[in-house]
Design a protein around this motif. Structure first.
Motif, mmCIF file in Angstrom:
data_model
loop_
_atom_site.group_PDB
_atom_site.id
_atom_site.type_symbol
_atom_site.label_atom_id
_atom_site.label_comp_id
_atom_site.label_asym_id
_atom_site.label_seq_id
_atom_site.Cartn_x
_atom_site.Cartn_y
_atom_site.Cartn_z
ATOM 1 N N VAL A 82 1.289 -2.360 -2.862
ATOM 2 C CA VAL A 82 0.417 -3.529 -2.779
ATOM 3 C C VAL A 82 0.351 -4.004 -1.334
ATOM 4 C CG1 VAL A 82 0.022 -5.904 -3.565
ATOM 5 C CG2 VAL A 82 1.107 -4.262 -5.097
ATOM 6 N N LEU A 119 -8.521 -1.250 -5.927
ATOM 7 C CA LEU A 119 -7.579 -0.220 -6.336
ATOM 8 C C LEU A 119 -8.034 1.086 -5.704
ATOM 9 C CD1 LEU A 119 -5.479 0.368 -9.221
ATOM 10 C CD2 LEU A 119 -7.292 2.054 -9.135
ATOM 11 N N LEU A 126 -4.418 -2.422 -4.020
ATOM 12 C CA LEU A 126 -3.464 -1.741 -4.891
ATOM 13 C C LEU A 126 -3.581 -0.249 -4.640
ATOM 14 C CD1 LEU A 126 -4.169 -3.597 -8.270
ATOM 15 C CD2 LEU A 126 -2.564 -4.250 -6.447
ATOM 16 N N ALA A 136 -0.251 -5.742 -11.778
ATOM 17 C CA ALA A 136 -0.487 -6.527 -10.567
ATOM 18 C C ALA A 136 -0.924 -7.946 -10.911
ATOM 19 C CB ALA A 136 -1.542 -5.841 -9.696
#
Length: 263
Positions: free
Chosen positions: A37, A53, A83, A112
């Protein structure tokens, strides 16, 4: 599943405070797998964030992504939570439907959301090379609503059947790519590279847009399709297998309704 996820994600930002969150090179453990992260530099610790992501390329891992100038260098100064999941064997299973990696990616987003306040209406999926192909696969079968796909130099077969699709598709690919060759169609048709999305989303005829340059050494050509169920954008350039400087940030700016800038 979609409705449940949205309800959970809408409730989570009201919780907090957001403590003990893993970040950077310290991977977040999720079962027998993990992800990385990177929060925005100026995040206030409370405001819900859009999410990008990003699937890494072959032979890489998420720790590279959260420190990559052409990826995290553009999320960190745009208020976007990055992410970066870790692929098994440093690669991804995008070859056919029902990928375990798609389920893993959905679990990463859900996990997350327990660690950070995220905006469920602004979940973006990206990837480069094999990671670009995995981003296509995940966008094609995600149980979660995806606001946009930002794919770079990697696709899946254009005759794949998709159970779902993003609201906005953006794909960039070098016409001279020697690694994952550009998927020209019959007669050298350049638009074939996004045929899957054009058919899935019910697109009209292409609207060529003026070519643009984020950095003056690379010119990018753009075509856009307005569709019954969203929009498809195809960017091409004469180069090879790489992430164009500033391309991710440029797309994030446009998705946010801002004038694109570099960096």
């Amino acid at each position: 599943m979609r409705i449940l996820f949205v309800l959970i994600a809408l409730i989570l930002p009201a919780m907090g405070p957001w403590k003990d969150a893993c970040e950077g090179r310290d991977a977040c453990v999720l079962g027998d797998r993990s992800y990385h992260v990177r929060a925005p530099d100026d995040w206030d610790g409370a405001t819900p964030m859009p999410v990008l992501l990003h699937f890494h390329g072959w032979g890489r891992q998420g720790d590279l992504i959260v420190n990559h100038d052409r990826i995290s260098g553009h999320t960190r100064n745009r208020g976007v939570l990055l992410l970066a999941p870790n692929g098994r064997g440093k690669t991804w299973d995008f070859w056919g439907p029902g990928s375990d990696d798609s389920a893993f990616a959905a679990a990463v987003i859900a996990d997350a959301a327990k660690r950070y306040p995220i905006d469920p209406a602004r979940i973006y999926v990206s990837g480069y090379s094999y990671g670009g192909a995995m981003a296509w696969r995940f966008a094609c079968e995600s149980p979660l609503p995806i606001a946009a796909l930002l794919a770079i130099s990697g696709t899946i077969p254009q005759d794949s059947g998709c159970a779902t699709h993003p609201a906005d598709v953006r794909h960039v690919h070098g016409l001279g790519d020697p690694v994952l060759r550009y998927p020209f169609g019959p007669g050298g048709d350049e638009t074939h590279a996004v045929k899957l999305w054009r058919e899935t989303m019910g697109c009209d005829a292409a609207e060529p847009r003026p070519a643009y340059s984020i950095r003056d050494f690379l010119t990018i050509s753009r075509s856009v399709w307005d569709c019954a169920e969203g929009r498809v954008t195809l960017d091409t350039h004469p180069g090879g297998h790489f992430i164009p400087h500033g391309w991710i940030g440029w797309q994030l700016d446009q998705l946010a309704g801002r004038a694109p800038r570099y960096p």
